[in-house]
Enzyme design. Structure first.
Site, short mmCIF file in Angstrom:
data_model
loop_
_atom_site.label_atom_id
_atom_site.label_comp_id
_atom_site.label_asym_id
_atom_site.label_seq_id
_atom_site.Cartn_x
_atom_site.Cartn_y
_atom_site.Cartn_z
N ILE A 84 -102.82 69.00 -67.02
CA ILE A 84 -102.83 70.42 -66.23
C ILE A 84 -102.03 71.27 -67.21
O ILE A 84 -100.74 71.25 -67.43
CB ILE A 84 -102.31 70.35 -64.73
CG1 ILE A 84 -102.89 69.18 -64.30
CG2 ILE A 84 -102.28 71.43 -64.14
CD1 ILE A 84 -104.54 69.67 -63.80
N GLY B 66 -113.12 63.86 -64.39
CA GLY B 66 -113.29 65.06 -65.55
C GLY B 66 -114.46 65.89 -65.14
O GLY B 66 -114.39 66.78 -64.17
N THR C 215 -116.71 70.56 -70.55
CA THR C 215 -117.05 70.62 -71.85
C THR C 215 -118.47 71.24 -72.23
O THR C 215 -119.13 71.68 -71.16
CB THR C 215 -117.74 69.26 -72.04
OG1 THR C 215 -118.60 68.83 -71.05
CG2 THR C 215 -116.24 68.03 -71.71
N GLN D 68 -112.57 74.54 -95.85
CA GLN D 68 -112.92 74.16 -96.87
C GLN D 68 -112.84 75.39 -98.10
O GLN D 68 -112.79 74.79 -99.38
CB GLN D 68 -114.67 74.19 -96.69
CG GLN D 68 -115.34 73.47 -97.84
CD GLN D 68 -115.08 72.17 -98.22
OE1 GLN D 68 -114.30 71.24 -97.31
NE2 GLN D 68 -115.23 71.40 -99.48
N ASP E 4 -116.48 79.70 -63.51
CA ASP E 4 -117.65 80.50 -64.22
C ASP E 4 -116.92 82.06 -64.42
O ASP E 4 -117.20 82.32 -65.53
CB ASP E 4 -118.27 80.73 -63.00
CG ASP E 4 -119.71 79.73 -62.93
OD1 ASP E 4 -119.62 79.05 -63.81
OD2 ASP E 4 -120.41 79.63 -61.89
N GLU F 23 -112.28 73.57 -69.54
CA GLU F 23 -112.63 74.56 -68.65
C GLU F 23 -114.19 74.17 -68.47
O GLU F 23 -115.23 74.93 -68.54
CB GLU F 23 -112.59 76.03 -68.83
CG GLU F 23 -111.08 76.13 -68.59
CD GLU F 23 -110.64 77.70 -68.28
OE1 GLU F 23 -111.59 78.30 -67.83
OE2 GLU F 23 -109.63 77.88 -68.30
N ARG G 237 -107.59 84.10 -104.58
CA ARG G 237 -107.70 82.90 -105.22
C ARG G 237 -108.41 83.03 -106.60
O ARG G 237 -109.61 83.32 -106.61
CB ARG G 237 -108.28 81.91 -104.37
CG ARG G 237 -108.38 80.54 -105.14
CD ARG G 237 -107.20 79.70 -105.37
NE ARG G 237 -107.28 78.41 -105.67
CZ ARG G 237 -106.19 77.74 -106.22
NH1 ARG G 237 -105.07 78.24 -106.49
NH2 ARG G 237 -106.58 76.62 -106.57
N LEU H 191 -107.46 70.57 -61.04
CA LEU H 191 -108.79 69.93 -60.69
C LEU H 191 -108.93 68.41 -61.34
O LEU H 191 -109.22 67.59 -60.68
CB LEU H 191 -109.78 70.91 -61.01
CG LEU H 191 -111.34 70.35 -60.92
CD1 LEU H 191 -111.55 70.23 -59.34
CD2 LEU H 191 -112.22 71.21 -61.74
#
Lengths: 261, 380
Positions: B157, B131, B366, B337, B240, B364, B268, B125
């Protein structure tokens, strides 16, 4: 060829830390997650590979255990085993390896098995005595520690693992072959296998079906007595080598001593 | 675990898949990322285990799995390797246009080899200048007799150049905007089809992302999906339907990162005790697991809606994808972190998880477009 695989449901070795009951001196099997012995998955893979190479053959899984063992047998069926036979009977509780071998041998005799595959030992009790017991009850030759199994005419030919290499050994069939751990790539059940497993023949037998007297099995028939159970001594600290130019030799010697080289 | 309506067989399948993911997929993940090569062995594994057959109905060689089972499969694979999970996501993405709009002949021809995993699928697409704005599409299709001639190119793609079956969208009538877009099944060996640049990406590195180029590409008219002008609708309905898969991928990545953070913080030792004994770390872990569970509920919820046959799940699909992918970014970031220097090093999987997570906020649709979908539904 009618190939049989003896399998066992055990406490999941990946999640369960084995506990011994101080009173019965037996492994605690209740309240833990139970799975098909991972060693048996390898043995099943051996049987399926053999069936598929030979053609015109069938693999049957045989087990003795409580009704819950059905789940382990479903897994075997989902992996590709053709049918399953479970011997379950209240009188079997407390069976030792002798009783287990007696029961499995009775099934295999009734079935006229051509080839019987077992794992070398189970991943819970680790006695390794059942395959030998089955062979003895049936009066069949036993080939042990097999890494590869082939059928040539009326002979089973086995590549047998030894501490230093391999031996090629053979015997006429019917025979009992115990498979060395890790010899075959595990087969994971496919979705189609899982869905198909429910439609495959599943037989449940009682002691009466096999004509075995309850006094010969279970607690009553056990000849094995566990005298004491105890904790394994804590592992001693390892040996630390300081390299003063001779470490390579020292490591080689060490590995040699344990036949790892 | 969150609510679930899996059948007994599917429950067993997911349990087996969990073993496969741990024993077969996890050991390959780092190498797939480093080599940036498409993991054909993983594709074979998924095909062999009928995992790629999950999204296809039984009459076309599939196993007709529930959407929930498909999402849980994607989740379990993504916990260890987002690239491997994407193979399943895109098999669904590239095939849904055929499932939704294909004729019986088209389905019979294309779906069985896709269900069997012999062929891969792709979905074309996006273009370099189109986009979120699909109407800006430059690729055109002109019908001459029994053939459509396609010209233009598609960008970014997934499976581009590897897929045998490409669901491609092109303008048949520019005047009509999105209503002038049509959908085609384009096979890799059709004359005039070629593959342009293969992209070097931040994450999901083993997945091949490429440009598809159409130079007077001849597509038989029988490969038109639906009618001329149906393309945009097919494209949107497909997304969808597949967006929950990306949500599940994000969820799995987040869960994988959390697994790592928990195990690391228990091992740790600093100042003479595990860092997990510190409330500062505990609060982080608690927030991470709570967000993941919330994302999981949204993902399983949309699966439930789809499996129940609800038609209006677009909003829920958008919510699940947006929320789960944002959670994936936060959780992978927090995992790094917690792991400090080790988290930042390529020797450990945390930084890969963050790089893999980022794409789930983008592809798919944004997350900004997803928020528009949600808001428009709210304000209508």
């Amino acid at each position: 060829m009618k190939i049989y695989v003896c399998i066992k449901q055990i406490p999941d070795p990946n999640t369960v830390v084995s506990q011994l009951d101080p009173n019965t001196k037996r492994l605690v099997r209740s309240g833990v997650s139970l799975v098909l012995d991972p060693g048996d998955e390898v043995t099943i893979a051996a049987a399926i590979n053999l069936r598929d190479t030979m053609g015109n053959s069938e693999v049957t899984a045989v087990s003795m255990g409580p009704a819950s063992a059905q789940e382990a047998m479903r897994r075997a069926l989902a992996m590709g085993v053709d049918r399953a036979i479970l011997v379950t009977d209240p009188a079997l509780a407390g069976s030792d390896t002798l009783g287990t071998a007696r029961v499995l041998a009775a099934v295999l005799k009734r079935e006229n098995a051509d080839l019987i595959l077992c794992s070398t030992e189970s991943t819970d009790g680790y006695t390794g005595m059942v395959p030998g017991g089955i062979a003895e009850f049936l009066g069949l030759p036993q080939l042990t520690f097999a890494r590869e199994v082939k059928i040539e005419g009326q002979k089973a030919v086995v590549k047998r693992v030894t501490p230093t290499g391999y031996l090629i050994v053979e015997s006429p069939v019917p025979a009992v072959v115990s498979i060395a751990s890790g010899s075959f790539e595990a087969i994971y059940p496919t979705m189609k296998g899982i869905m198909g497993a429910k439609k495959k023949p599943f037989t449940q037998l009682s002691l009466a079906d096999l004509g075995i007297d309850p006094s010969q099995v279970g607690e009553a028939g056990a000849r094995e007595r566990v005298l004491t159970i105890g904790k394994v001594a804590a592992r001693a600290a390892g040996q630390v080598l300081k390299d003063e130019g001779d470490a390579a030799q020292a490591i080689a010697d060490f590995l040699q001593r344990y036949q790892l080289l | 675990m969150a609510v679930s309506h899996l059948s007994e067989d599917e429950q067993t399948l997911i349990e087996v898949l969990r073993e496969i993911a741990l024993e077969k997929v996890a050991p390959r993940a780092a190498e797939i990322d480093h080599s940036a090569e498409f993991p054909w062995d993983m594709k074979e594994l998924l095909a062999q285990q009928d995992i790629l057959a999950m999204p296809f109905p039984t009459e076309y060689g599939g196993i007709g799995a529930s959407e929930l089972a498909i999402l849980m499969a994607i989740e379990e694979l993504s916990r260890h390797c987002a690239t491997t999970a994407l193979i399943l996501c895109v098999q669904q993405l590239g095939s849904i246009p055929i499932l939704l709009a294909g004729t019986e002949e088209q389905k019979r021809k294309y779906l069985p080899p896709l269900a069997g995993g012999e062929w891969l699928a792709a979905y074309g697409l996006t273009e370099s200048a189109s986009g979120s704005d699909a109407a800006a599409m430059q690729t055109v299709a002109v019908r001459i007799g029994d053939t459509y001639i396609l010209n233009g190119s598609k960008r970014f793609i997934t499976n581009g150049g590897l897929a045998q079956v490409n669901s491609v969208f092109a303008m048949t009538d520019r005047e009509k905007g999105t209503h002038g877009i049509s959908a085609f099944i384009v096979e890799k060996d059709f004359p005039g089809f070629s593959v342009g640049r293969v992209e070097d990406k931040m994450g999901i590195k083993g997945s091949q992302t490429a440009e598809l180029i159409f130079t007077d590409c001849e597509v038989p008219a029988e490969n038109l999906l639906g009618r001329e002008g149906d393309g945009f609708k097919i494209a949107m309905m497909t997304l969808d339907r597949t967006r929950p898969g990306i949500a599940a991928q994000a969820l799995g990545i987040a869960q994988g990162a959390l697994d790592l953070a928990v195990s690391y913080s228990k091992q740790r030792i600093q100042f003479g005790r595990p860092i997990a004994d510190n409330e500062g770390i505990q609060f982080m872990l608690a927030d991470m697991v709570t967000k993941i569970e919330a994302a999981r509920l949204l993902v399983y919820n949309v699966a439930e809606l789809i499996d129940r046959g609800e038609k209006n799940f677009s909003k829920y699909s958008a919510m699940a994808k947006t929320f789960a992918s944002d959670v994936a970014m936060e959780v992978t970031n927090d995992t790094i972190q917690i792991m400090g220097g080790y988290g930042y090093m390529k020797e450990y999987p945390a930084e890969r998880m963050l790089r893999d997570a980022k794409i789930t906020q983008i592809y798919e649709g944004t997350n900004q477009i997803q928020r528009l979908v949600v808001a428009r539904d709210l304000l209508k």
